[in-house]
Design a protein around this motif. Sequence first.
Motif, mmCIF file in Angstrom:
data_model
loop_
_atom_site.group_PDB
_atom_site.id
_atom_site.type_symbol
_atom_site.label_atom_id
_atom_site.label_comp_id
_atom_site.label_asym_id
_atom_site.label_seq_id
_atom_site.Cartn_x
_atom_site.Cartn_y
_atom_site.Cartn_z
ATOM 1 N N ALA A 64 -79.886 4.184 13.993
ATOM 2 C CA ALA A 64 -80.723 4.903 15.032
ATOM 3 C C ALA A 64 -81.215 6.119 14.160
ATOM 4 O O ALA A 64 -82.464 6.609 14.321
ATOM 5 N N VAL A 65 -80.567 6.654 13.411
ATOM 6 C CA VAL A 65 -80.972 7.965 12.720
ATOM 7 C C VAL A 65 -82.143 7.615 11.690
ATOM 8 O O VAL A 65 -82.987 8.363 11.364
ATOM 9 N N THR A 66 -81.745 6.442 10.937
ATOM 10 C CA THR A 66 -82.562 5.756 9.874
ATOM 11 C C THR A 66 -83.901 5.523 10.533
ATOM 12 O O THR A 66 -85.082 5.743 10.312
ATOM 13 N N ALA A 67 -83.819 4.998 11.837
ATOM 14 C CA ALA A 67 -85.152 4.614 12.476
ATOM 15 C C ALA A 67 -85.959 5.933 12.942
ATOM 16 O O ALA A 67 -87.050 5.858 12.695
ATOM 17 N N ALA A 68 -85.231 6.815 13.356
ATOM 18 C CA ALA A 68 -85.757 8.200 13.615
ATOM 19 C C ALA A 68 -86.526 8.803 12.480
ATOM 20 O O ALA A 68 -87.702 9.077 12.653
ATOM 21 N N ALA A 89 -89.836 13.902 8.353
ATOM 22 C CA ALA A 89 -89.091 15.237 8.316
ATOM 23 C C ALA A 89 -89.269 15.917 9.688
ATOM 24 O O ALA A 89 -88.588 16.812 10.218
ATOM 25 N N ALA A 90 -90.238 15.565 10.512
ATOM 26 C CA ALA A 90 -90.698 16.405 11.504
ATOM 27 C C ALA A 90 -89.438 15.793 12.785
ATOM 28 O O ALA A 90 -89.625 16.533 13.992
ATOM 29 N N VAL A 91 -88.738 15.040 12.401
ATOM 30 C CA VAL A 91 -87.594 14.532 13.531
ATOM 31 C C VAL A 91 -86.890 15.552 13.855
ATOM 32 O O VAL A 91 -86.278 15.627 14.755
ATOM 33 N N ALA A 143 -92.566 8.051 24.886
ATOM 34 C CA ALA A 143 -92.806 6.395 24.718
ATOM 35 C C ALA A 143 -92.348 6.050 23.349
ATOM 36 O O ALA A 143 -92.200 4.713 23.132
ATOM 37 N N ALA A 144 -91.452 6.901 23.062
ATOM 38 C CA ALA A 144 -90.946 6.419 21.817
ATOM 39 C C ALA A 144 -89.785 5.326 22.136
ATOM 40 O O ALA A 144 -89.190 5.259 23.134
ATOM 41 N N ASP A 145 -89.500 4.583 21.010
ATOM 42 C CA ASP A 145 -88.417 3.612 21.144
ATOM 43 C C ASP A 145 -87.267 4.037 21.454
ATOM 44 O O ASP A 145 -86.957 5.111 20.898
ATOM 45 N N ALA A 146 -86.390 3.115 22.072
ATOM 46 C CA ALA A 146 -84.999 3.652 22.439
ATOM 47 C C ALA A 146 -84.004 4.041 21.280
ATOM 48 O O ALA A 146 -83.563 5.195 21.154
ATOM 49 N N THR A 147 -84.291 3.345 20.110
ATOM 50 C CA THR A 147 -83.572 3.578 18.847
ATOM 51 C C THR A 147 -83.931 4.847 18.115
ATOM 52 O O THR A 147 -82.952 5.649 17.631
ATOM 53 N N VAL A 148 -85.173 5.143 17.941
ATOM 54 C CA VAL A 148 -85.769 6.240 17.541
ATOM 55 C C VAL A 148 -85.509 7.416 18.278
ATOM 56 O O VAL A 148 -84.844 8.508 17.883
ATOM 57 N N SER A 149 -85.450 7.281 19.590
ATOM 58 C CA SER A 149 -85.354 8.449 20.644
ATOM 59 C C SER A 149 -83.727 8.710 20.218
ATOM 60 O O SER A 149 -83.413 9.950 20.213
ATOM 61 N N ASP A 184 -84.854 1.405 2.713
ATOM 62 C CA ASP A 184 -84.052 1.764 4.001
ATOM 63 C C ASP A 184 -82.772 1.494 3.678
ATOM 64 O O ASP A 184 -82.067 2.443 4.279
ATOM 65 N N ALA A 185 -82.260 0.718 2.888
ATOM 66 C CA ALA A 185 -80.801 0.917 2.658
ATOM 67 C C ALA A 185 -80.191 1.945 1.845
ATOM 68 O O ALA A 185 -79.300 2.628 2.219
ATOM 69 N N TYR A 186 -81.446 2.617 1.073
ATOM 70 C CA TYR A 186 -80.833 3.902 0.467
ATOM 71 C C TYR A 186 -80.990 4.932 1.264
ATOM 72 O O TYR A 186 -80.059 5.787 1.443
ATOM 73 N N SER A 187 -81.865 4.832 2.282
ATOM 74 C CA SER A 187 -81.917 6.014 3.425
ATOM 75 C C SER A 187 -80.909 6.132 4.103
ATOM 76 O O SER A 187 -80.476 7.027 4.366
ATOM 77 N N THR A 188 -80.399 4.984 4.588
ATOM 78 C CA THR A 188 -79.296 4.822 5.530
ATOM 79 C C THR A 188 -78.128 5.386 4.958
ATOM 80 O O THR A 188 -77.386 6.040 5.362
ATOM 81 N N ALA A 189 -77.871 5.110 3.598
ATOM 82 C CA ALA A 189 -76.741 5.296 2.764
ATOM 83 C C ALA A 189 -76.652 6.942 2.880
ATOM 84 O O ALA A 189 -75.544 7.716 3.260
ATOM 85 N N VAL A 190 -77.870 7.567 2.407
ATOM 86 C CA VAL A 190 -78.008 9.033 2.394
ATOM 87 C C VAL A 190 -77.545 9.735 3.703
ATOM 88 O O VAL A 190 -76.774 10.622 3.814
ATOM 89 N N LEU A 191 -78.181 9.207 4.840
ATOM 90 C CA LEU A 191 -78.043 9.704 6.068
ATOM 91 C C LEU A 191 -76.658 9.552 6.353
ATOM 92 O O LEU A 191 -76.064 10.398 7.140
ATOM 93 N N SER A 192 -76.199 8.388 6.322
ATOM 94 C CA SER A 192 -74.618 8.011 6.612
ATOM 95 C C SER A 192 -73.800 9.000 5.972
ATOM 96 O O SER A 192 -72.852 9.454 6.649
#
Length: 139
Positions: free
Chosen positions: A15-19, A25-27, A35-41, A75-83
């Motif tokens: 969810a964090v990666t999707a957002a 960065a505006a997240v 109207a945002a997707d549930a995962t993004v929200s 995306d895999a790298y982004s997920t790893a950094v955020l996780s």
Amino acid sequence: MGVEIVQLVGQAGPAVTAAVGAYGAAVLTRTQDAAADATVSLGQRILQLVWRHRDEAGQAELERVVGEAVDEQDDAYSTAVLSRFLKHALQDDPALREELSAVLPAGSTVTITASGERSIAAQHIGTAITGDAQTPPRS
């Protein structure tokens, strides 16, 4: 690292990666869009929850990590950094773990991956027919 933290990061990470992917960065400052997707929200709410639990230095670090994830095309790298950031934040803050547990949906996370030409993926399915010139069975 506790099992609880691993489970929380496993649930929150996608969810964090999707957002971050949707809002960049505006997240961290964007108001919730109905109207945002549930995962993004959900990812946005998680990041804003972490933001509120950080001091000024921690908020700057979160901004840096989100910016790095935004700039990365993988995306895999982004997920790893955020996780990784989320794991450290959860290890340092029991109150954040409790609040995040309340925000995440109950139950386990199901991940389904389909890869390759004509592949399919489904959590629950009756009949799946793939390939050329196939006809469904008659009931």
